[in-house]
Design an enzyme around this catalytic site. Sequence first.
Site, PDB file in Angstrom:
ATOM      1  N   SER A 119       0.847  -1.183   0.000  1.00  0.00           N
ATOM      2  CA  SER A 119       0.000   0.000   0.000  1.00  0.00           C
ATOM      3  C   SER A 119       0.887   1.239   0.000  1.00  0.00           C
ATOM      4  O   SER A 119       1.813   1.336   0.814  1.00  0.00           O
ATOM      5  CB  SER A 119      -0.913   0.012   1.227  1.00  0.00           C
ATOM      6  N   HIS A 123       2.203  12.195  -0.657  1.00  0.00           N
ATOM      7  CA  HIS A 123       1.773  13.592  -0.589  1.00  0.00           C
ATOM      8  C   HIS A 123       3.011  14.456  -0.852  1.00  0.00           C
ATOM      9  O   HIS A 123       4.038  14.293  -0.198  1.00  0.00           O
ATOM     10  CB  HIS A 123       1.177  13.908   0.778  1.00  0.00           C
ATOM     11  N   HIS A 133      -1.923   7.286  -5.088  1.00  0.00           N
ATOM     12  CA  HIS A 133      -2.201   6.112  -4.248  1.00  0.00           C
ATOM     13  C   HIS A 133      -2.049   4.867  -5.106  1.00  0.00           C
ATOM     14  O   HIS A 133      -2.405   4.856  -6.285  1.00  0.00           O
ATOM     15  CB  HIS A 133      -3.626   6.197  -3.690  1.00  0.00           C
ATOM     16  N   ASN A 135      -2.153   0.362  -4.453  1.00  0.00           N
ATOM     17  CA  ASN A 135      -2.036  -0.849  -3.645  1.00  0.00           C
ATOM     18  C   ASN A 135      -2.402  -2.058  -4.486  1.00  0.00           C
ATOM     19  O   ASN A 135      -3.190  -1.960  -5.424  1.00  0.00           O
ATOM     20  CB  ASN A 135      -2.884  -0.783  -2.353  1.00  0.00           C
ATOM     21  N   THR A 136      -1.803  -3.172  -4.152  1.00  0.00           N
ATOM     22  CA  THR A 136      -2.229  -4.459  -4.688  1.00  0.00           C
ATOM     23  C   THR A 136      -2.166  -5.466  -3.548  1.00  0.00           C
ATOM     24  O   THR A 136      -1.358  -5.325  -2.626  1.00  0.00           O
ATOM     25  CB  THR A 136      -1.349  -4.950  -5.861  1.00  0.00           C
ATOM     26  N   ARG A 137      -3.006  -6.492  -3.607  1.00  0.00           N
ATOM     27  CA  ARG A 137      -3.107  -7.404  -2.475  1.00  0.00           C
ATOM     28  C   ARG A 137      -3.677  -8.749  -2.919  1.00  0.00           C
ATOM     29  O   ARG A 137      -4.336  -8.858  -3.957  1.00  0.00           O
ATOM     30  CB  ARG A 137      -4.008  -6.816  -1.386  1.00  0.00           C
ATOM     31  N   HIS A 167      -2.910   7.443 -17.355  1.00  0.00           N
ATOM     32  CA  HIS A 167      -3.864   6.456 -17.849  1.00  0.00           C
ATOM     33  C   HIS A 167      -3.279   5.624 -18.993  1.00  0.00           C
ATOM     34  O   HIS A 167      -3.549   4.415 -19.092  1.00  0.00           O
ATOM     35  CB  HIS A 167      -5.158   7.132 -18.286  1.00  0.00           C
ATOM     36  N   GLY A 280      -7.267  -5.646  13.503  1.00  0.00           N
ATOM     37  CA  GLY A 280      -6.251  -5.449  14.526  1.00  0.00           C
ATOM     38  C   GLY A 280      -4.854  -5.167  14.038  1.00  0.00           C
ATOM     39  O   GLY A 280      -3.886  -5.307  14.798  1.00  0.00           O
TER      40      GLY A 280
END
Length: 297
Positions: A119, A123, A133, A135-137, A167, A280
Amino acid sequence: MTEELTSERARAAEWFRTLRDEIVAAFEALEASHDAGPYAEAIPGTFEVTETKRRSDDGSDAGGGLMSVMRGGRVFEKVGVNVSEVYGTLGERAQAAMAARKGIPGMTEDPRFWASGISLVAHMQNPHAPAVHMNTRMFWTPHAWWFGGGSDLNPCIEYDDDTAHFHAQQKAHLDPHGAEHYPRLKDWADEYFYIPHRNRARGVGGIFMDDHCTGDWEADFALTQDIGRAFLPAYLPLVEKRRAQEFTEADRETQLVHRGLYAEYNLVYDRGTKFGLETGHDANAVLMSLPPLAKWI
């Protein structure tokens, strides 16, 4: 169906860590090379790396990751690049959220999960350089697995040529997997990164997918890798072009107000923020995406 994915999970976690290392090195090189324009006289920024830990409800180890944050650099005012690999059992609220999204059978009988990902949120010092931004997961349960992620550009001062370049790189990396992917993931990003209470988009879009599972793990992993590979060629040229551009106090004001939109979205709507806090994971890592300064009008 998914118990046999042990080696695949290890490969996915290793890939996210490799991508993290490449991005951290590229961003530190960008800091070191910034020798003209605003903030050129500042000390080049470097990443502070902290191990993060997740604890299960009974206090046992449940994975963790690395939180890499740079603050107050020449180019980046704050940028974080986190990787994580967490596991355990989903609590009731997280089970309900997953069931609503995927309709996963058996979660109440066997709520084990494993998740890994990268992630990133940047800024910038210069208001002309766009925030971003990415992220990959990968997510696994004994009943299902899927990939998700993407990247989106968040300029406070928009430039059409910057948007077009960002793009175009996404499309170039997705097209080898099928011409249908880019328009579908672009539309998904436009829908997902929308702020309903402001009646506007968070930025100028990008690509996004979630719950992606065709049943072909290798193909889905390859697509996810190329979403990650698209990031640096899509983003670095924009920063290199804008980092030395002069800006005014009015530009800085525009930047701070736009950051307020970003903070609102991440705290109210972002799935990753909600999942990280509900399961958590280290709160500082989960909330790394928040800007260092922001304003509301």
